[in-house]
Design a protein around this motif. Structure first.
Motif, mmCIF file in Angstrom:
data_model
loop_
_atom_site.group_PDB
_atom_site.id
_atom_site.type_symbol
_atom_site.label_atom_id
_atom_site.label_comp_id
_atom_site.label_asym_id
_atom_site.label_seq_id
_atom_site.Cartn_x
_atom_site.Cartn_y
_atom_site.Cartn_z
ATOM 1 N N GLU A 269 7.333 17.213 6.758
ATOM 2 C CA GLU A 269 6.828 15.908 6.675
ATOM 3 C C GLU A 269 7.675 14.914 5.835
ATOM 4 O OE1 GLU A 269 1.864 17.896 6.145
ATOM 5 O OE2 GLU A 269 3.681 18.239 4.416
ATOM 6 N N VAL A 270 7.500 14.807 4.973
ATOM 7 C CA VAL A 270 8.695 14.113 4.544
ATOM 8 C C VAL A 270 9.896 13.512 5.502
ATOM 9 C CG1 VAL A 270 10.194 13.337 2.149
ATOM 10 C CG2 VAL A 270 8.177 14.635 1.725
ATOM 11 N N GLY A 271 10.442 14.270 6.145
ATOM 12 C CA GLY A 271 11.618 13.310 6.504
ATOM 13 C C GLY A 271 10.885 12.834 8.337
ATOM 14 N N LEU B 271 1.120 -1.362 0.244
ATOM 15 C CA LEU B 271 -0.233 -0.350 -0.131
ATOM 16 C C LEU B 271 1.064 0.753 0.334
ATOM 17 C CD1 LEU B 271 -2.339 -1.216 2.445
ATOM 18 C CD2 LEU B 271 -3.046 -0.192 -0.149
ATOM 19 N N LEU B 272 2.671 1.140 0.360
ATOM 20 C CA LEU B 272 2.777 2.713 0.531
ATOM 21 C C LEU B 272 3.510 2.686 -0.708
ATOM 22 C CD1 LEU B 272 4.778 2.375 4.023
ATOM 23 C CD2 LEU B 272 3.263 3.250 3.233
ATOM 24 N N ARG B 273 3.590 1.314 -1.649
ATOM 25 C CA ARG B 273 4.593 1.955 -2.930
ATOM 26 C C ARG B 273 2.973 2.306 -3.707
ATOM 27 N NH1 ARG B 273 6.405 -3.515 -1.688
ATOM 28 N NH2 ARG B 273 5.126 -4.658 -2.769
ATOM 29 N N SER B 274 1.626 2.260 -3.268
ATOM 30 C CA SER B 274 0.825 1.902 -4.148
ATOM 31 C C SER B 274 0.275 3.374 -3.878
ATOM 32 C CB SER B 274 -0.422 1.144 -4.531
ATOM 33 O OG SER B 274 0.071 -0.211 -4.446
ATOM 34 N N CYS B 275 0.172 3.891 -2.311
ATOM 35 C CA CYS B 275 -0.233 5.687 -2.355
ATOM 36 C C CYS B 275 0.182 6.389 -2.212
ATOM 37 C CB CYS B 275 -1.707 5.131 -1.494
ATOM 38 S SG CYS B 275 -2.594 3.857 -1.232
ATOM 39 N N ALA B 276 2.118 5.778 -2.289
ATOM 40 C CA ALA B 276 2.137 7.459 -1.656
ATOM 41 C C ALA B 276 2.073 8.206 -3.090
ATOM 42 C CB ALA B 276 4.121 7.108 -1.879
ATOM 43 N N ARG C 103 14.434 8.757 -4.730
ATOM 44 C CA ARG C 103 12.719 8.550 -5.825
ATOM 45 C C ARG C 103 11.363 8.400 -4.785
ATOM 46 N NH1 ARG C 103 12.559 4.179 -10.339
ATOM 47 N NH2 ARG C 103 14.957 4.467 -11.272
ATOM 48 N N GLU C 104 12.115 8.098 -3.751
ATOM 49 C CA GLU C 104 10.528 7.967 -2.549
ATOM 50 C C GLU C 104 10.018 9.320 -1.915
ATOM 51 O OE1 GLU C 104 11.880 4.173 0.681
ATOM 52 O OE2 GLU C 104 12.387 5.771 0.794
ATOM 53 N N ILE C 105 11.598 10.622 -1.766
ATOM 54 C CA ILE C 105 11.452 11.673 -1.316
ATOM 55 C C ILE C 105 10.490 12.663 -3.087
ATOM 56 C CG2 ILE C 105 12.317 14.394 -1.322
ATOM 57 C CD1 ILE C 105 14.933 12.345 0.242
#
Length: 256
Positions: free
Chosen positions: A203-205, A159-164, A189-191
């Motif tokens: 918030e990202v941190g 879900l993290l991969r799909s909803c980010a 990529r995550e950022i």
């Protein structure tokens, strides 16, 4: 249930469409059930904001009946999980005391949902929460409870991969992965995913468990790599695949 095989079945899932297909076609082979509901939430100062809900075979009328303001879900079984973080099993014919909302119970009975098992998982940083709900679980108190414990961590990662990415960016995770420069690190990529979702550096941190200064450093590197002047431009270039910095010779991109 083979937990390793279950986790492997989720590895290719990187978008909501892929997750929905997996939940319909693959999940029932591991966990027998009739209907399911999955949620992705982000913690804020006042609690948790549910940002995405995915349902399979759940009557739309039931979902509307339990939907509150700002995307809240008025489900006491889910509330019990948020409080205890332990698998919750509700069976309509089992004793349930006075703690269940009468209106919700009447709705649950009206749709013949019979039983509901809820469990979830929280990221180490404590900011991202996912949950899964299975309706009409056979042997809910025994096999159902164990199945919930096994599936929650793998579903969380999927879900993290799909909803980010932000829903407004219809390019979503698939487009981002397809067009992202090959020299981007996984952290970058995550950022970019969370910046695309409208999150601030702070918030990202908090979401990734790093300092906002570290996020700012990564953002500056991405600005240099892409030759863009703002975060908005940088994210747009990467998501749309317009940035060609990765084809330049080393050091060329920083001179643009």
């Amino acid at each position: 249930m083979d937990a390793e095989a279950f986790a492997d079945s989720l590895q290719p899932v990187c978008s909501i469409a892929a997750f929905d297909q997996w939940a319909r076609e693959t999940l029932p082979r591991f966990v027998p059930h009739a209907m399911s509901m999955f949620g992705f939430a982000v913690r804020h100062a006042l609690g948790f904001a549910i940002e995405r809900v995915v349902t399979v075979n759940l009557p739309p009328e039931y979902l509307r009946s339990i939907s509150g303001p700002a995307g809240a879900l008025m489900c006491p079984v889910l509330y019990d999980w948020f409080r205890s973080r332990e698998p919750q099993i509700f069976e309509v014919d089992a004793p349930h005391g006075d703690g269940v909302d009468a209106k919700w119970l009447a709705t649950f009975r009206a749709f013949h949902l019979q039983s509901l098992g809820v469990h979830g998982h929280t990221s180490p940083c404590g900011r991202m929460v996912t949950f899964v709900g299975f309706y009409r679980l056979p042997n809910a108190q025994t096999e159902g409870r164990q199945a919930l414990r096994l599936v929650a961590p793998a579903v969380h990662e999927a879900l993290l991969r799909s909803c980010a990415p932000a829903p407004a960016l219809a390019h979503s995770a698939d487009a981002l992965d397809a067009n992202a420069p090959p020299r981007m690190t996984e952290r970058e990529r995550e950022i970019v995913r969370w910046l695309a979702a409208g999150k601030t550096n702070w918030e990202v941190g908090q979401i990734l468990g790093i300092s906002d200064l570290t996020v700012k450093t990564h953002v500056q590197r991405l600005l240099n790599k892409t030759g863009t002047r703002s975060r908005t431009q940088m994210v747009a270039h990467i998501v749309r695949g317009e940035s060609q910095w990765w084809q330049a010779a080393p050091g060329e991109a920083s001179r643009r």
